[in-house]
Design an enzyme around this catalytic site. Structure first.
Site: not given
Length: 504
Positions: A29, A33, A37, A62, A64, A67, A443
């Site tokens: 694709t 992601c 996702c 690129r 998604c 998500c 402390d």
């Protein structure tokens, strides 16, 4: 190196704990992601795992649209390590490459450009420039979706050198043009902020890994707030911040699944720096499961962890400010420390007109405090000397308290100054440098809590007992402090710890 089998297990489980550790790229694709996702996990043979979004983008993938992997929490690795790559990543997150280039990054780290390029690429799969480009793309998306700025101004505010590179990057990363992204979004306008001056107003959601315990995190910041610089108003911690292009105001409030951030900026180019410093302040990139699992291995600490998982370390937006405030607060109450700091702010802070609250100034710069007059330093002479000496060392760069500092070097430089001991040095290491193993053993609150647990509360035996909590002793300190009744352990308006919503 990524373990493909472990990564695949996280993807199949849609495990949000691994968001920010790596991204999943699908060759069929061309999309990458986050591990959580909600889409159906692809077949393993079609998956490539990348250690960063920048590496996936460099590989031609690129983001998604479902998500939004660019908006996931950052890797916790960069906030718990002190090596060169981790320090470089903290500086890249603070916008140094955009402002000063890779040459500026190398100058700050004291290594050659070639060394930094080689080590960052080997671990992240992308160069410092590619990592900065991915950050610019995320900034552009936020500005496109949350403001009415003309897209030409968005391009410049995001740090792009040209409209063409802006358009090309947005299209490559998000598979949409800037105009298409704007058309899909509900946007808000900039607002006015003072006579003749304009604030750019934005609302941003800051993600984190669950759980997040908010009582001591926000309670600490609210209880120690310096009037004029910080305040708690309408369920939010608000403060002024000095950013590269001018002052800003941030308002942070816990919400269901994220921290809401309202930002008033003089220059929109400061947006990525503002977000980075807000995330650092609230320790939002921590891995609470790793911390809690380790601390639960101590039978005495385990009940505290079970009762309040997800504690974070309240940090700072300005390491120099934090260091100076710790010196001001040496051996006095929280209320007295706030009073002394407020006096300095009133005398030397840069004025700010708050459009939505009562903030009045930014915290004074170290060089200014180094020259402060005695009448504005109502404290013993020895502490005045310590404060001025530290301020001068910070102004001259002799002491580095930025998140990218070398932890050991900074500790040594602080301890070499008159009037600074382990309490101050470890406090700076914990809250300014982000060292997860910093331990303020001297402390009073820590000593009392350890004694109540039947543990040694001082000296070498105390240090030896604390070793079981390494490398997360700074988080153990948060649990120890929270066992007391001090106001830092609860949200304003609570009668006692845990009486209101305390985790999200």
């Amino acid at each position: 190196m990524l373990d493909s089998q472990a990564c695949m297990t996280a993807v199949r489980a849609r495990d949000a704990r691994f968001d920010g550790w790596f991204v999943t790229a699908v060759r069929t694709t061309g999309i990458y992601c986050r591990p959580s996702c909600p889409a159906t996990p692809p077949k393993p043979r079609n998956i490539t795992f990348f250690p960063s979004a920048a590496a996936a983008q460099a590989g031609g993938y690129r983001a998604c649209k479902r998500c939004r992997p660019d908006a996931s929490p950052g890797s916790p690795e960069w906030n718990v390590r002190a090596d060169l790559v981790a320090r470089a990543m903290r500086l890249i997150g603070d916008g140094v490459v955009d402002r000063e280039g890779v040459a500026g990054l190398s100058r700050r780290l004291g290594y050659s450009t070639r060394q930094i390029e080689r080590q960052v690429r080997a671990e992240l799969g992308a160069s410092p420039l590619s990592l900065a480009r991915a950050q610019r793309a995320q900034t552009a998306r936020v500005l496109i979706e949350t403001t009415t700025l003309p897209l030409t101004e968005v391009a410049h505010a995001s740090g792009f050198g040209s409209i063409r590179s802006f358009n090309d990057t947005v299209r490559e990363v998000f598979a949409m043009t800037p105009r298409e992204m704007r058309a899909r979004s509900t946007v808000s306008a900039s607002v006015s902020g003072g006579p003749g001056r304009a604030w750019h107003y934005l609302q941003v959601r800051l993600p984190f890994r669950r759980p997040l315990r908010v009582d001591n995190l926000f309670g600490h910041l609210a209880a120690t707030a310096v009037p004029g610089v910080e305040e708690w108003r309408d369920g939010a911690y608000r403060r002024t911040v000095t950013l590269p292009h001018g002052p800003a105001i941030v308002a942070l409030h816990p919400d269901d699944g994220y921290v809401g951030a309202r930002l008033w900026l003089r220059d929109l180019g400061d947006l990525p720096v503002a977000i980075s410093r807000c995330r650092w302040l609230l320790d939002l990139d921590a891995d609470p499961e790793a911390v809690d699992t380790h601390l639960s291995g101590d039978d005495r600490l385990a009940p505290m962890v079970a009762a309040a998982p997800g504690r974070r370390v309240p940090r700072t937006v300005d390491g120099a400010e934090l260091a100076l405030r710790l010196v001001i607060g040496q051996q006095i109450s929280t209320r007295a420390a706030r009073t002394h700091a407020a006096r300095l702010v009133a005398a030397y802070g840069s004025r700010v007109a708050d459009p939505a609250g009562a903030l009045t100034a930014t915290f004074p710069e170290p060089g200014t405090i180094a020259g402060a007059t005695d009448d504005t330093l109502a404290m013993p002479q020895s502490r005045r000397t310590t404060l001025r000496t530290l301020a001068a060392a910070l102004a001259d760069g002799e002491v580095d308290v930025s998140p990218s500092a070398d932890w050991g070097r900074t500790r040594a430089a602080l301890l070499a100054l008159p009037g600074i001991g382990p309490w101050t040095a470890e406090g700076v290491a914990m809250r300014a440098l982000g060292d997860p193993d910093a331990f303020v053993g001297s402390d009073l609150g820590v000593r009392q809590a350890m004694a109540a647990l039947g543990l040694p509360d001082r000296g070498a035996s105390q240090t030896q007992a604390s070793l079981a909590w390494r490398p997360w002793r700074a988080y153990a300190v948060q649990h120890l402090w929270a066992s007391g009744s001090h106001e830092i352990n609860r949200l304003p308006g609570e009668d006692s710890p845990g009486t209101a919503r305390s985790d999200v």
